[in-house]
Design an enzyme around this catalytic site. Sequence first.
Site, PDB file in Angstrom:
ATOM      1  N   LYS A 132       0.884  -1.158   0.000  1.00 38.94           N
ATOM      2  CA  LYS A 132       0.000   0.000   0.000  1.00 38.94           C
ATOM      3  C   LYS A 132       0.922   1.207   0.000  1.00 38.94           C
ATOM      4  O   LYS A 132       1.592   1.491   0.993  1.00 38.94           O
ATOM      5  CB  LYS A 132      -0.895   0.010   1.244  1.00 38.94           C
ATOM      6  N   THR A 138      -8.355   3.813  12.363  1.00 35.63           N
ATOM      7  CA  THR A 138      -8.710   4.607  13.535  1.00 35.63           C
ATOM      8  C   THR A 138     -10.179   4.478  13.930  1.00 35.63           C
ATOM      9  O   THR A 138     -10.493   4.447  15.129  1.00 35.63           O
ATOM     10  CB  THR A 138      -8.381   6.092  13.276  1.00 35.63           C
TER      11      THR A 138
END
Lengths: 76, 257
Positions: B100, B210
């Site tokens: 990524k 998150t």
Amino acid sequence: MPDTIHIRVNGEAKDWRRGATVAELLQDLEIKTDRVAVELNLEILDRASFAQRPLEDGDRVEILSFIGGGGEKGAR
Amino acid sequence: MADDRLIIAGREFKSRLWVGTGKYKDFVETRKAIEVSGADVVTVAVRRVNITDRSKENLLDYIDPKKYTILPNTAGCYSVEDAVRYARLARAAGVSDLVKLEVLGDERTLFPDTAGLIEAAKILIKEGFVVLPYTNDDPIVAKKLVDIGCPAVMPLAAPIGSGLGIRNPYNLKIIMETVKVPIIVDAGVGTASDAALAMEYGADAVLMNTAIAGAQDPIAMAEAMKYAVQAGRLAYKAGRIPRKLYATASSPIEGML
């Protein structure tokens, strides 16, 4: 020649024995080789070459592995 | 939805929810949240091994690479050189050619430096990497990334960790229409409805960290996200009704007194 060389491992200065290989360094530091990457003087080593690479005076070794991360943790 | 598989560069994924592994209280919580989320792709970062305290456990002792696709990121890299270096280190540490790719432009927003991103992607693709780029919600950049060989693009919903939800649904929709590779909405999701919305718009997957790890009850939020992504995907495939200004009666008029 002295038996000791000065190297840096992950930024830390270390005295190490002359002739030790990267594989031996990992072993002495109790780091399993299967999930780490090793960079020696900015060159990424093949895992197969760990046992062939003797450390030399002044070498800078970086040993890295995977930690928890998404996109938010800064490298610095 | 058993046959509704996501395929990227020949790899098949069961789950359309992908999760990060940062910010959890400990590895036990990380593992539990991932299990509950049903995700089969997890992102990890590459960092120095702690050589002074070897008692520290390894994340991969908790997250079995045989069970999950480990997707290393280049988080924290602010230059092409750093991002390429970390991607190469990730590959050397040994899971796969997947990366990524993040090239960040600014510490305050963590917005991608898209010019640097394209440059780094070109280098890594040439070296055989499967590059999944974390990019802005910019349709032109998304198209360029696909043109140079990225098998998927990962546009942000909002700044990383902000929890703001999808800031520009219209840009995301344009990306989904114009780019013919899977779109993974990455970053900025705050709660379940944000994830559902991304999937309803037609995203192929959602990646978050998150929103789960930072929730008051991360395990419960992981479960909420699992259902949100599934519900959003089903709604997208079902095809929603058009929006209309005035009412349309659901009960027949015929037979009324």
